[in-house]
Structure formats: structure tokens, C-alpha cells
Design a protein around this motif. Structure first.
Motif, short mmCIF file in Angstrom:
data_model
loop_
_atom_site.label_atom_id
_atom_site.label_comp_id
_atom_site.label_asym_id
_atom_site.label_seq_id
_atom_site.Cartn_x
_atom_site.Cartn_y
_atom_site.Cartn_z
N MET A 1 -14.69 -44.82 15.34
CA MET A 1 -13.50 -44.67 14.49
C MET A 1 -13.37 -45.84 13.52
O MET A 1 -12.98 -45.65 12.36
N LEU B 1 -15.52 -45.38 10.37
CA LEU B 1 -15.26 -44.27 9.45
C LEU B 1 -15.00 -44.81 8.04
O LEU B 1 -14.60 -45.97 7.86
N THR C 1 -14.61 -36.70 19.12
CA THR C 1 -15.44 -37.47 18.19
C THR C 1 -14.54 -38.14 17.18
O THR C 1 -13.40 -37.71 16.94
N GLU D 1 -14.74 -38.22 13.97
CA GLU D 1 -14.45 -37.37 12.82
C GLU D 1 -13.36 -36.35 13.15
O GLU D 1 -12.48 -36.08 12.32
N GLU D 2 -13.40 -35.79 14.34
CA GLU D 2 -12.39 -34.81 14.72
C GLU D 2 -11.04 -35.47 14.98
O GLU D 2 -10.00 -35.01 14.52
N ALA E 1 -9.86 -38.11 13.76
CA ALA E 1 -9.28 -38.63 12.52
C ALA E 1 -8.54 -37.56 11.72
O ALA E 1 -7.86 -37.88 10.74
N LYS E 2 -8.63 -36.31 12.15
CA LYS E 2 -7.87 -35.25 11.48
C LYS E 2 -6.40 -35.26 11.88
O LYS E 2 -5.57 -34.63 11.23
#
Length: 381
Positions: A174, A177, A231, A233-234, A236-237
């Protein structure tokens, strides 16, 4: 410590201190206490709340003939006897000890059983383990805003096999990112989290107003959905109240979403007078008691103890009530599905309430009360 003033409570709800319960003097709110022998319903609050968060549900339970009992949980409100020092031993905040607190309250008030354990947010963990460990005491379960995926599993059939490869460091991922982020539970476990939220630049009143607004259905961008996995990326949504910007604290985070005067006036579910009760409680205690719950979880100290319940299921009648606009339903990818398919064998209904975010029993108190009483009626022995 004196009980909460009757002037801020609905008619029929009283506040008391129950002394000498598992090392604590526990502050409780009660409704439906007048009639001896009324069946008990226990209500466990989350963070950053206190028993007062159940004020709009308790009168409905009392009117239906139940003795509604809502304690200020260990670390919160007017319950005393816990240590607020960051460097103190946090072992008292393990879930089995929190369950001892709950049983102590129930027994002190003359009940050997509760018709239901009802938990919201972190209180869902208490309700879940109460139901898992002592189904003879807690006959039914209602969870709100935080699904229970089951107890911590013990690795199985590992003899003679290589240890599974460790996954990537989620925190490093994270932080790496393009927009560096961090998980709020690990932030809430840091030494600085209490001071940053207790004495924020915008003042405690505005901090809590923004925090409650940002996680409610009033913040129109709260449109949650199931994430594909754990994950970076997920995760962070999700909004920044869950996956924060790496360089910012929670007070800075929510300050960007401070509601307008018009939005505050429209938030009938949390008036300024009601907010003042929360402000008064946290102004006196700070947040460290509630933050200790996060510390116990993120440190891994509770995991070995909970492994003794591996494979056990919650078999008594259960239901899940949450806000349709609540990201809490999905913040742990797969938890909602595991709760339905494996952790709870008698899950009756999943309700996603319109017009509610994370604070479902406050934002839509009438609908939550209706669904709760419907469940209790339909599953009565």
C-alpha cells in the motif's frame, strides 16, 4: 464516576454503574427494567461510540417486553478500571476477556441467558464470540456492519509438507502505490493515534462531526461493493477513512469531508445535542481505550487464543443488519460470504438498509428496530 445524565436519555432508558465486574465498574444503559423476568437483549457498541449509540433502539425493545442492556465496553465512556497508558499490558482487551465482561453484566442484572447478543462494528466481534463460545447463554445473534467470517483457523494436514509461501507485505504494497496509502486499523494502533484524535486542530466536536458524516449515508460517495481480494490495489478502492493517505492522520483525513451547515442541519439522526454527548465522553477519556481493541487485533496477540475455537460454527438463529452505504460490509474481502456459507449455519436474513451508512442503528433507528423485533419474533422458541 457518575452515570450518564437522564436529561440526555430517552424516556424509559436509565443509566447505572455496576461495580466489581471482572475488575471493572461498568456503566450500563437499560430499558425495560421495570418488569422482573423480562428476557434480556444485550447490545454491544463499536468505535468511536458508547452505549448511548443504542438510545434509539432500546425503547422499542422495552416496548416489546425485553430488558435491553447496553454497556459502555472496556475502554469506553463511564466504565472504569482499565488502564489508558499506551505502554500498559493490553491483554485485558483480548476477546475472551471482553466476553467475560459481557457475561458479568448479564449475570449481575439477574439473567442467566440473553435472547440475543447484538453487536455493531467492533461490538460485532463481542457478539460473535459470545454466540460462538456460549450458545447456552446467548440464544440468538444479530450483527451490524461487521460480518463474522469464523474463528481463526489452525493449519491442517501440514505434516511433511513445505510451509506455504508468505504473501506480499500488504503494508509495504500500500505504501508503494502511486498514491501511497495505509490501513486505518494499523494507524489506530500507533502511539500517536490517540493524541491526534483527542486534540485535533479542528477541535474534537468538528473531528467527530466529520468522522460520523464521512462514514454515513449522508456522504453521497459511499457506494460500497465487494472487493476482489486482500491486495493493495483492491483495498485502495475504499474511502480514506479505511485506507488512509500514508502521510496523514485520521483527523486530517476526515477534515477534508467536514459537512456543510446545511448538511449538519439535515442530519436528524445525529443532532448537535446528541453529538455533544459523544464529545463530552471522549473529551474526558480520550480514545486510547477504544484504540486498544485495534492494538490487540493488529498485534496478533488475540489470534493464538482464538484458534482454540477453530472449525466451530455459530448454530443459533442469526441475522445481519447493515447500511446499504456501509463499506464495513466489505472491508474484509470475502467475510460476508464466509459468514453466510460457513461461519453461521442458521443465518436467516441479510438486510442492507436504505439510507444508512456505517451508523445504521442511529441513521435508520426505526427500520433497525423493526427488523430486530421481526427477527426476535420469528425465531422465538
Amino acid at each position: 464516576m457518575k452515570p450518564l445524565s437522564a436529561s440526555v436519555l430517552p424516556a424509559g432508558v436509565r443509566a447505572r454503574i455496576l461495580p466489581g465486574i471482572n475488575g471493572l465498574d461498568i456503566h450500563v444503559l437499560e430499558a425495560g427494567f421495570e418488569k422482573k423476568g423480562s428476557p434480556a437483549v444485550m447490545l454491544f457498541h463499536g468505535f468511536p461510540e458508547v452505549a448511548y449509540s443504542w438510545r434509539k433502539v432500546m425503547p422499542a425493545l422495552a416496548a416489546a417486553g425485553y430488558h435491553a442492556i447496553a454497556p459502555d465496553l472496556r475502554g469506553y465512556g463511564r466504565t472504569t478500571g482499565w488502564d489508558a497508558d499506551f505502554d500498559a499490558d493490553q491483554i485485558g482487551f483480548r476477546f475472551t476477556n471482553l466476553l467475560r465482561d459481557a457475561i458479568g453484566v448479564l449475570f449481575a442484572l439477574g439473567h442467566r441467558t440473553a435472547e440475543a447478543a447484538v453487536g455493531h462494528d467492533f461490538g460485532s466481534s463481542v457478539a460473535s464470540y459470545a454466540s460462538l463460545v456460549r450458545p447456552d447463554i446467548f440464544r440468538r445473534m444479530v450483527l451490524m456492519s461487521a460480518p463474522f467470517p469464523g474463528p481463526t483457523p489452525v493449519p491442517f494436514d501440514t505434516d511433511g509438507k513445505p510451509a506455504p509461501a508468505k504473501g506480499p507485505d500488504i503494508h509495504a504494497a500500500m505504501a508503494a502505490l502511486p498514491r501511497p496509502r495505509k490501513h486505518y486499523q494499523w494507524y489506530q494502533s500507533t502511539r500517536e493515534a490517540n493524541e491526534e484524535q483527542w486534540h485535533p486542530k479542528q477541535g474534537l466536536h468538528n473531528f467527530l462531526r466529520a468522522y460520523y458524516h464521512y462514514k454515513s449515508a449522508d456522504w453521497k460517495a459511499n457506494k460500497p461493493y465487494e472487493l476482489k481480494g486482500w491486495t493493495a490495489e483492491e483495498l485502495a478502492k475504499m474511502p480514506t477513512y479505511y485506507i488512509m493517505d500514508l502521510a496523514e492522520g485520521m483527523a486530517e483525513t476526515v477534515a477534508k469531508e467536514m459537512p456543510t451547515p446545511a448538511e449538519i442541519a439535515a442530519a436528524k439522526w445525529l443532532t448537535d445535542d446528541e453529538l455533544a454527548v459523544y464529545v463530552g465522553e471522549y473529551e474526558r477519556t480520550g480514545f486510547q481505550g477504544g484504540l486498544n481493541w485495534y492494538r490487540a487485533r493488529t498485534s496478533g496477540r488475540v489470534t493464538p487464543e482464538l484458534e482454540i475455537f477453530t472449525g466451530r460454527t455459530i448454530d443459533q438463529p442469526s441475522t445481519f443488519i447493515s447500511g446499504k452505504s456501509d463499506w464495513g460490509n466489505y472491508q474484509s474481502p470475502g467475510a460476508l460470504e464466509k459468514m453466510q456459507k460457513s461461519a453461521c449455519t442458521n443465518m436467516k436474513e441479510i438486510y442492507m438498509v436504505e439510507g444508512a451508512g456505517h451508523w445504521v442503528q442511529q441513521e435508520q433507528a426505526a427500520e433497525v428496530s423493526r427488523l430486530l423485533l421481526k427477527f426476535l419474533k420469528e425465531t422465538a422458541a
